[in-house]
Design a protein around this motif. Structure first.
Motif, PDB file in Angstrom:
ATOM      1  N   LYS B  83       0.852  -1.197   0.000  1.00 52.88           N
ATOM      2  CA  LYS B  83       0.000   0.000   0.000  1.00 52.88           C
ATOM      3  C   LYS B  83       0.879   1.234   0.000  1.00 52.88           C
ATOM      4  CE  LYS B  83      -3.860  -2.017   2.567  1.00 52.88           C
ATOM      5  NZ  LYS B  83      -4.682  -1.927   3.793  1.00 52.88           N
ATOM      6  N   GLN B  84       0.353   2.310  -0.554  1.00 52.21           N
ATOM      7  CA  GLN B  84       1.108   3.563  -0.571  1.00 52.21           C
ATOM      8  C   GLN B  84       1.104   4.188   0.813  1.00 52.21           C
ATOM      9  OE1 GLN B  84       0.148   6.500  -3.496  1.00 52.21           O
ATOM     10  NE2 GLN B  84       0.411   5.120  -5.240  1.00 52.21           N
ATOM     11  N   GLY B  85       2.256   4.752   1.153  1.00 50.75           N
ATOM     12  CA  GLY B  85       2.323   5.395   2.457  1.00 50.75           C
ATOM     13  C   GLY B  85       3.542   6.290   2.560  1.00 50.75           C
ATOM     14  N   PHE B  86       3.807   6.742   3.769  1.00 55.17           N
ATOM     15  CA  PHE B  86       4.951   7.612   4.013  1.00 55.17           C
ATOM     16  C   PHE B  86       5.671   7.109   5.257  1.00 55.17           C
ATOM     17  CE2 PHE B  86       3.843   9.788   7.913  1.00 55.17           C
ATOM     18  CZ  PHE B  86       2.470   9.604   7.986  1.00 55.17           C
ATOM     19  N   ARG B  87       6.922   7.538   5.381  1.00 55.88           N
ATOM     20  CA  ARG B  87       7.656   7.287   6.612  1.00 55.88           C
ATOM     21  C   ARG B  87       8.474   8.537   6.908  1.00 55.88           C
ATOM     22  NH1 ARG B  87      11.976   2.628   4.814  1.00 55.88           N
ATOM     23  NH2 ARG B  87      12.382   2.547   7.043  1.00 55.88           N
ATOM     24  N   VAL B  88       8.502   8.893   8.176  1.00 56.61           N
ATOM     25  CA  VAL B  88       9.214  10.105   8.580  1.00 56.61           C
ATOM     26  C   VAL B  88       9.713   9.923  10.006  1.00 56.61           C
ATOM     27  CG1 VAL B  88       7.101  11.213   9.448  1.00 56.61           C
ATOM     28  CG2 VAL B  88       9.018  12.630   8.751  1.00 56.61           C
ATOM     29  N   ASN B  89      10.876  10.472  10.298  1.00 53.05           N
ATOM     30  CA  ASN B  89      11.388  10.438  11.662  1.00 53.05           C
ATOM     31  C   ASN B  89      10.840  11.624  12.434  1.00 53.05           C
ATOM     32  OD1 ASN B  89      12.812   8.132  11.168  1.00 53.05           O
ATOM     33  ND2 ASN B  89      14.806   9.123  11.003  1.00 53.05           N
ATOM     34  N   ILE B  90      10.445  11.353  13.679  1.00 57.78           N
ATOM     35  CA  ILE B  90       9.941  12.424  14.520  1.00 57.78           C
ATOM     36  C   ILE B  90      10.672  12.399  15.859  1.00 57.78           C
ATOM     37  CG2 ILE B  90       7.678  12.246  13.414  1.00 57.78           C
ATOM     38  CD1 ILE B  90       6.609  11.007  16.002  1.00 57.78           C
ATOM     39  N   ALA B  91      10.735  13.561  16.476  1.00 59.76           N
ATOM     40  CA  ALA B  91      11.337  13.657  17.802  1.00 59.76           C
ATOM     41  C   ALA B  91      10.240  14.086  18.756  1.00 59.76           C
ATOM     42  CB  ALA B  91      12.490  14.657  17.797  1.00 59.76           C
ATOM     43  N   LEU B  92       9.892  13.210  19.686  1.00 59.22           N
ATOM     44  CA  LEU B  92       8.827  13.520  20.625  1.00 59.22           C
ATOM     45  C   LEU B  92       9.274  14.570  21.622  1.00 59.22           C
ATOM     46  CD1 LEU B  92       7.205  10.079  21.568  1.00 59.22           C
ATOM     47  CD2 LEU B  92       6.318  11.834  20.037  1.00 59.22           C
ATOM     48  N   GLY B  93       8.326  15.363  22.074  1.00 64.05           N
ATOM     49  CA  GLY B  93       8.616  16.330  23.116  1.00 64.05           C
ATOM     50  C   GLY B  93       8.990  15.656  24.418  1.00 64.05           C
ATOM     51  N   SER B  94       9.719  16.363  25.241  1.00 63.13           N
ATOM     52  CA  SER B  94      10.198  15.763  26.487  1.00 63.13           C
ATOM     53  C   SER B  94       9.050  15.376  27.408  1.00 63.13           C
ATOM     54  CB  SER B  94      11.154  16.707  27.205  1.00 63.13           C
ATOM     55  OG  SER B  94      10.538  17.951  27.423  1.00 63.13           O
ATOM     56  N   ALA B  95       7.921  16.061  27.294  1.00 67.31           N
ATOM     57  CA  ALA B  95       6.773  15.722  28.141  1.00 67.31           C
ATOM     58  C   ALA B  95       6.233  14.326  27.826  1.00 67.31           C
ATOM     59  CB  ALA B  95       5.664  16.756  27.968  1.00 67.31           C
ATOM     60  N   LEU B  96       6.539  13.844  26.634  1.00 72.15           N
ATOM     61  CA  LEU B  96       6.079  12.508  26.239  1.00 72.15           C
ATOM     62  C   LEU B  96       7.182  11.481  26.366  1.00 72.15           C
ATOM     63  CD1 LEU B  96       4.100  13.533  23.015  1.00 72.15           C
ATOM     64  CD2 LEU B  96       3.172  13.019  25.274  1.00 72.15           C
ATOM     65  N   GLY B  97       8.275  11.876  26.994  1.00 80.24           N
ATOM     66  CA  GLY B  97       9.391  10.957  27.158  1.00 80.24           C
ATOM     67  C   GLY B  97      10.530  11.184  26.199  1.00 80.24           C
ATOM     68  N   GLY B  98      10.356  12.107  25.238  1.00 80.50           N
ATOM     69  CA  GLY B  98      11.444  12.396  24.309  1.00 80.50           C
ATOM     70  C   GLY B  98      11.753  11.213  23.415  1.00 80.50           C
ATOM     71  N   GLY B  99      12.883  11.319  22.747  1.00 83.35           N
ATOM     72  CA  GLY B  99      13.339  10.227  21.892  1.00 83.35           C
ATOM     73  C   GLY B  99      12.940  10.435  20.447  1.00 83.35           C
ATOM     74  N   VAL B 100      13.634   9.704  19.581  1.00 77.10           N
ATOM     75  CA  VAL B 100      13.379   9.767  18.135  1.00 77.10           C
ATOM     76  C   VAL B 100      12.699   8.483  17.699  1.00 77.10           C
ATOM     77  CG1 VAL B 100      14.469   9.823  15.855  1.00 77.10           C
ATOM     78  CG2 VAL B 100      15.273  11.334  17.664  1.00 77.10           C
ATOM     79  N   PHE B 101      11.683   8.615  16.884  1.00 75.21           N
ATOM     80  CA  PHE B 101      10.904   7.469  16.447  1.00 75.21           C
ATOM     81  C   PHE B 101      10.612   7.586  14.957  1.00 75.21           C
ATOM     82  CE2 PHE B 101       9.987   5.853  20.664  1.00 75.21           C
ATOM     83  CZ  PHE B 101      10.196   6.972  21.440  1.00 75.21           C
ATOM     84  N   GLU B 102      10.355   6.434  14.358  1.00 71.41           N
ATOM     85  CA  GLU B 102       9.963   6.437  12.953  1.00 71.41           C
ATOM     86  C   GLU B 102       8.460   6.265  12.876  1.00 71.41           C
ATOM     87  OE1 GLU B 102      12.043   4.322   9.481  1.00 71.41           O
ATOM     88  OE2 GLU B 102      10.240   3.118   9.781  1.00 71.41           O
ATOM     89  N   LEU B 103       7.816   7.208  12.185  1.00 73.70           N
ATOM     90  CA  LEU B 103       6.371   7.132  11.964  1.00 73.70           C
ATOM     91  C   LEU B 103       6.148   6.723  10.522  1.00 73.70           C
ATOM     92  CD1 LEU B 103       3.378   7.755  12.701  1.00 73.70           C
ATOM     93  CD2 LEU B 103       3.816  10.107  11.959  1.00 73.70           C
ATOM     94  N   SER B 104       5.413   5.671  10.313  1.00 77.03           N
ATOM     95  CA  SER B 104       5.069   5.274   8.950  1.00 77.03           C
ATOM     96  C   SER B 104       3.603   4.879   8.946  1.00 77.03           C
ATOM     97  CB  SER B 104       5.948   4.119   8.455  1.00 77.03           C
ATOM     98  OG  SER B 104       5.806   2.987   9.285  1.00 77.03           O
ATOM     99  N   SER B 105       2.954   5.096   7.818  1.00 77.16           N
ATOM    100  CA  SER B 105       1.531   4.801   7.788  1.00 77.16           C
ATOM    101  C   SER B 105       1.037   4.692   6.357  1.00 77.16           C
ATOM    102  CB  SER B 105       0.747   5.895   8.516  1.00 77.16           C
ATOM    103  OG  SER B 105      -0.648   5.637   8.476  1.00 77.16           O
TER     104      SER B 105
END
Lengths: 207, 211
Positions: B83-105
């Motif tokens: 299926k067609q989709g996207f993937r992007v790296n995001i950096a969560l705010g510190s209030a959510l625990g921080g860290g870098v994650f890959e979002l794909s959908s």
């Protein structure tokens, strides 16, 4: 040998609850030292015991600034795909909210730089926990100093390289006895300060 | 014979996902998914977003054939369930625990929103300054789709650009030289004496405390 564990016990108590008086943490550390060293007849035992309270005080002065750790004594087990056995360790203090690992080292005197071995240890912990800042806090009875590892990837790479070399070396021997027949320990190393350890070294290695 | 693949000390980016059926965000945690819906806010690395084809199969790692958005969607791989989709790296705010994650959908409810925001990003003057947007969520919008089996209800996140930041160090440009696992240089790297941290105050230049 026990000063580190005992001091860490007291410092951990004081970090998890900043309202705990330093004196209470010191008493707990000394009790822990007595418990751990109950059967130890080493000549240096009393000297080691005497410096534990000062180390606890310095450790709390240095580390309470970081807040309350998210994890203490966190067990890590990390398997490298090219090594037969995993790395095991216990992270002294993790501040997950800030991405920081701190390993505590209790010493009679501070040195000016972080030990290479300690930097590799902290690099492993960061790799295993996903933290991006690795620090080593050295505490003596009079001072504390925290060193941040400059390049975690570099030191982690060294650790893996050393482990691979060790594996290559050990794999050449068929038995522990064969290994002992070609090795001699460095009895000048601090692990042999204890008379019992030196005796065991002689029993096993004949030197 | 060696595969010639690098296996030492690699960086694996954990996932973050939006469950369109529930309208909630989750990030990978140590013991399963962690709900980060309330106060969701993150820096989205739209400069390096990728588009293409994805296959999500229960019990298996997802498969991707994607490339940078500037190169367009690649040819569809052979096989079903892509299926067609996207993937992007995001950096969560510190209030959510921080860290870098890959979002794909591949969820249309999310793709539409990201598409709109990426377009907005593309025309913003901050993009030319090398800045990345902070996206914040304010609730969800129901999206109903009629199908052969009736009406399907999904939730689209009400995301908007709430601010801009300089590129965080945790979202580096891909392809930049990463340190080798064993440096060929002499052991010049050591440690730096650091003072205890000051009491936490207002955020500095690149603050992740936007949640």
């Amino acid at each position: 040998m026990y000063r580190g564990s005992a001091a860490e016990h007291g410092i951990t108590m004081g970090l998890l609850d900043h309202s705990t008086p330093v004196a209470v943490c010191q008493e707990a550390a000394v009790r822990e030292f007595d418990r751990l060293s109950a059967l130890n007849t080493d000549d240096n035992r009393e000297k080691e015991r005497d410096i534990v309270p000062g180390i606890v005080e310095q450790g709390l002065l240095e580390l309470r600034h970081y807040g309350i750790p998210s994890h203490v004594q966190r067990k890590i087990e990390w398997q490298h795909p090219e090594l037969p056995l995993p790395f095991l360790g216990y992270v002294d203090f993790q501040y997950e909210q800030d991405g920081i690992i701190i390993d505590l080292k209790a010493k009679p005197k501070l040195s000016s730089a972080a030990d290479e071995d300690h930097m590799m240890q902290v690099a492993l912990y960061c790799q295993a926990t996903g933290m991006n800042t690795g620090r080593i806090t050295y505490c003596s009875p009079k001072k504390a100093a925290t060193h941040q590892v400059d390049d975690l990837q570099y030191h982690f790479g060294r650790l893996v390289n050393l482990a691979q070399k060790m594996e290559n070396f050990l794999s050449r021997f068929q038995s522990a006895e064969e290994l002992v027949s070609v090795l001699a320990p460095n009895t000048q190393h601090f692990t042999y300060n204890n008379r019992q350890m030196r005796r065991r070294a002689y029993e096993i290695f004949g030197v | 014979m060696g595969l010639g693949l690098s296996v030492g000390g690699g960086d694996f980016i954990p996932y973050c996902k939006f469950d369109a059926r529930a309208g909630r965000w989750f990030r990978k945690g140590e013991n399963g998914d962690v709900d980060v819906t309330d106060g969701f806010a993150a820096v989205f690395d739209f400069e390096q977003i990728e588009v293409g084809w994805m296959m999500f199969t229960a019990g298996a790692a997802p498969a991707y054939v994607t490339q940078g958005i500037a190169h367009g969607i690649p040819a569809k791989p052979q096989g079903e369930n892509w299926k067609q989709g996207f993937r992007v790296n995001i950096a969560l705010g510190s209030a959510l625990g921080g860290g870098v994650f890959e979002l794909s959908s591949t969820a249309k409810a999310l793709i539409g929103v990201i598409d709109r925001l990426h377009t907005e990003y593309g025309t913003a003057p901050e993009k030319a300054q090398g800045k990345l947007p902070i996206l914040k969520m304010a609730g969800t919008t129901v999206v109903e789709t009629k199908g052969p089996q009736g009406v399907t209800r999904n939730y689209a996140p009400n995301l908007s650009i709430a601010g801009w930041v300089d590129r965080p160090a945790t979202l580096p440009i891909k392809g930049a030289a990463a340190p080798a696992t064993v440096s060929a240089a002499p052991p010049s790297t050591g440690s730096t004496l650091v003072p205890p941290p000051a009491p936490k105050a207002a955020p500095a230049a690149v603050s992740m405390d936007f949640g």
